[in-house]
Design an enzyme around this catalytic site. Structure first.
Site, PDB file in Angstrom:
ATOM      1  N   ARG A 139       0.811  -1.216   0.000  1.00 57.74           N
ATOM      2  CA  ARG A 139       0.000   0.000   0.000  1.00 57.74           C
ATOM      3  C   ARG A 139       0.850   1.274   0.000  1.00 57.74           C
ATOM      4  O   ARG A 139       1.858   1.368   0.693  1.00 57.74           O
ATOM      5  CB  ARG A 139      -0.959  -0.007   1.183  1.00 57.74           C
ATOM      6  CG  ARG A 139      -0.322  -0.072   2.562  1.00 57.74           C
ATOM      7  CD  ARG A 139      -1.409  -0.229   3.627  1.00 57.74           C
ATOM      8  NE  ARG A 139      -0.887  -0.068   4.986  1.00 57.74           N
ATOM      9  CZ  ARG A 139      -0.450  -1.058   5.741  1.00 57.74           C
ATOM     10  NH1 ARG A 139      -0.459  -2.289   5.255  1.00 57.74           N
ATOM     11  NH2 ARG A 139      -0.015  -0.839   6.962  1.00 57.74           N
ATOM     12  N   HIS A 169       5.822   1.215   9.113  1.00 51.85           N
ATOM     13  CA  HIS A 169       5.315   2.226   8.189  1.00 51.85           C
ATOM     14  C   HIS A 169       6.414   3.109   7.608  1.00 51.85           C
ATOM     15  O   HIS A 169       6.151   3.867   6.672  1.00 51.85           O
ATOM     16  CB  HIS A 169       4.296   3.127   8.901  1.00 51.85           C
ATOM     17  CG  HIS A 169       3.164   2.376   9.531  1.00 51.85           C
ATOM     18  ND1 HIS A 169       2.234   1.667   8.796  1.00 51.85           N
ATOM     19  CD2 HIS A 169       2.813   2.215  10.828  1.00 51.85           C
ATOM     20  CE1 HIS A 169       1.348   1.110   9.612  1.00 51.85           C
ATOM     21  NE2 HIS A 169       1.692   1.419  10.861  1.00 51.85           N
ATOM     22  N   ARG A 197       1.673  -4.078   3.477  1.00 45.95           N
ATOM     23  CA  ARG A 197       2.711  -3.278   4.140  1.00 45.95           C
ATOM     24  C   ARG A 197       3.103  -2.127   3.232  1.00 45.95           C
ATOM     25  O   ARG A 197       3.044  -2.232   2.000  1.00 45.95           O
ATOM     26  CB  ARG A 197       3.939  -4.141   4.446  1.00 45.95           C
ATOM     27  CG  ARG A 197       5.126  -3.333   5.002  1.00 45.95           C
ATOM     28  CD  ARG A 197       6.325  -4.198   5.306  1.00 45.95           C
ATOM     29  NE  ARG A 197       7.514  -3.375   5.555  1.00 45.95           N
ATOM     30  CZ  ARG A 197       8.689  -3.843   5.950  1.00 45.95           C
ATOM     31  NH1 ARG A 197       8.842  -5.147   6.160  1.00 45.95           N
ATOM     32  NH2 ARG A 197       9.723  -3.032   6.142  1.00 45.95           N
ATOM     33  N   HIS A 198       3.518  -1.011   3.837  1.00 44.32           N
ATOM     34  CA  HIS A 198       4.111   0.087   3.078  1.00 44.32           C
ATOM     35  C   HIS A 198       5.524  -0.333   2.684  1.00 44.32           C
ATOM     36  O   HIS A 198       6.473  -0.230   3.468  1.00 44.32           O
ATOM     37  CB  HIS A 198       4.165   1.358   3.927  1.00 44.32           C
ATOM     38  CG  HIS A 198       2.831   1.934   4.255  1.00 44.32           C
ATOM     39  ND1 HIS A 198       2.007   2.514   3.310  1.00 44.32           N
ATOM     40  CD2 HIS A 198       2.168   2.032   5.429  1.00 44.32           C
ATOM     41  CE1 HIS A 198       0.900   2.942   3.891  1.00 44.32           C
ATOM     42  NE2 HIS A 198       0.966   2.655   5.176  1.00 44.32           N
ATOM     43  N   VAL A 199       5.690  -0.799   1.460  1.00 43.58           N
ATOM     44  CA  VAL A 199       7.003  -1.259   1.010  1.00 43.58           C
ATOM     45  C   VAL A 199       7.044  -1.167  -0.510  1.00 43.58           C
ATOM     46  O   VAL A 199       6.040  -1.388  -1.197  1.00 43.58           O
ATOM     47  CB  VAL A 199       7.273  -2.717   1.467  1.00 43.58           C
ATOM     48  CG1 VAL A 199       6.299  -3.685   0.853  1.00 43.58           C
ATOM     49  CG2 VAL A 199       8.711  -3.121   1.181  1.00 43.58           C
TER      50      VAL A 199
END
Length: 443
Positions: A139, A169, A197-199
């Site tokens: 995301r 994050h 996950r923010h990745v």
């Protein structure tokens, strides 16, 4: 005087003949007895074989042994345990993945004579996994990800899939070692799963790991930047303390910095490297993906076409949810009805950023020029998203997005296509609609 015939040749012959006859009678009797026992044993063996075959057929047709055999077995098991030492037998069950290959062996001990489910009914049928059963939602920050994660928590409980949402994050770029560790951890999640996950994009195939399906959502780059700018300072409706998680130790002069000053006076937070934010999520972990330029832009577009099942736009979120329900029904069935429910609306409204306002036209024009690669990518995603809706024949429930007037004035003017080119494009689009996405699962 009597004659002694015992020593005469005639008497000797008679005696030998009598002995031979008696031996022959004994031999014939023994042969008859042996023949009689052989026929009985043969008949017994044949009857046993017939019963065994009949029992085996009955066992297979009825999914297990008849009750009487189970009772006999249970009796023999109890009798055997009370009179003879226990003997331990090793059993193993093979778990197979969706390719039918053995993935691991789980051994267990059991007492001989005990009746088990596997012995009586065979191994349990393998769980039929949906396709795809491995989904990654990497995301993008401030693109509705918290809204979608709230929906996923409800859907995971309803549809019984594994949802793993990372609490990290602020670490989107990873070292090679960290990439491998994360990809292996993701691959070991029991399927079906959805990991979020923010990745930045992870290339699983580079390390010979099975590549999952990617999904994502982006939004208008300037709107995303504004949302992030004010969220870092003032949080959302859940409480202004939320910004402390993202920006610990922020001083008041920075917190209350006017956004127009930040943009027009080239503060680091509003300069080019910080504004190049969306594209790296699709370009990947390569160092060059962090530099605003054509290389990162083109690589991000290529990864979208090759590895992402869907990339939606937040401005048309309801259509995004409808497409996700169409493409991944085992994860997103009923997602739109949940999204529109009053209970969810009450929770979702708490994620909006507070104290957000629009900069001046001059500041917006400067931002647009600095974010030209981001807008090129956003336009590409929007066009792909609209094309997907047309291919599937989805009737939109969201309002189509329109660029602000100042963006239309800034956009490069292109020559209008000729009539022949328009007809060719319409014909190609109709062929694409007929041929593409025939594998899609209808909800």
């Amino acid at each position: 005087m009597m004659k002694n015939y015992s020593n005469s040749p005639r008497n000797k012959n008679q005696t030998l003949n009598h002995t031979r006859d008696r031996n022959n009678k004994k031999s014939n009797g023994l042969s008859a007895t042996l023949l009689r026992f052989s026929l009985r044993d043969y008949g017994f063996c044949m009857a046993t074989l017939f019963l065994f075959c009949f029992g085996s057929l009955f066992y297979q047709l009825n999914g297990g042994p008849p009750k009487i055999l189970l009772e006999i077995r249970q009796y023999l098991g109890v009798f055997g345990k009370s009179h003879w030492p226990n003997r331990m037998a090793w059993r193993h069950s093979v778990h197979r993945d969706r390719q039918g290959k053995a993935s691991h062996l789980a051994f267990k001990k059991e007492n001989k004579g005990d009746s088990t489910f596997i012995d009586d009914h065979g191994p349990p049928a393998p769980k039929v996994l949906p396709f795809p059963s491995q989904v990654v939602y990497n995301r993008v920050g401030k693109c509705g990800s918290r809204t979608v994660v709230l929906l996923l928590r409800i859907l995971a409980e309803r549809h019984q899939f594994n949802l793993v949402s990372s609490d990290i994050h602020n670490k989107t770029r990873l070292t090679k070692h960290e990439q491998v560790d994360l990809m292996r951890n993701i691959s070991n999640i029991p399927q079906p799963f959805l990991y979020t996950r923010h990745v930045h994009f992870l290339n699983f195939t580079r390390f010979r790991i099975e590549q999952p399906v990617y999904i994502n959502i982006i939004r208008d780059p300037i709107n995303r930047f504004l949302s992030n700018y004010f969220f870092r300072r003032f949080g959302d409706w859940r409480g202004e303390q939320n910004h402390l998680v993202r920006t610990p130790g922020m001083k008041d002069d920075e917190r209350y910095l006017d956004i127009n000053v930040c943009i027009l006076e080239n503060y680091p937070e509003c300069s080019n490297p910080r504004l190049f934010y969306i594209i790296p999520y699709f370009c990947g972990q390569h160092p060059q993906c962090r530099d605003p330029g054509l290389w990162a832009l083109e690589r991000a577009k290529q990864n979208v076409l090759e590895n992402f099942l869907l990339v939606g736009i937040l401005e048309e979120l309801e259509d995004v949810l409808l497409l996700l329900e169409r493409l991944l029904p085992h994860f997103f069935t009923d997602v739109l009805s949940i999204y529109k429910s009053p209970d969810y609306r009450k929770m979702g409204n708490m994620t909006g950023t507070v104290r957000k306002h629009t900069p001046t036209l001059e500041a917006l024009q400067v931002l647009y020029q600095r974010m030209r690669y981001e807008y090129d990518f956003y336009t590409f995603i929007r066009d792909q998203f609209h094309l997907m809706k047309k291919k599937i024949g989805l009737r939109s429930v969201s309002r189509p997005t329109h660029q602000p007037n100042f963006l239309l004035n800034l956009a490069l003017k292109t020559q209008e296509p000729l009539e022949e080119e328009e007809e060719e494009e319409e014909q190609e689009l109709e062929e694409d609609i007929e041929d593409a996405n025939s594998w899609l699962v209808q909800p």
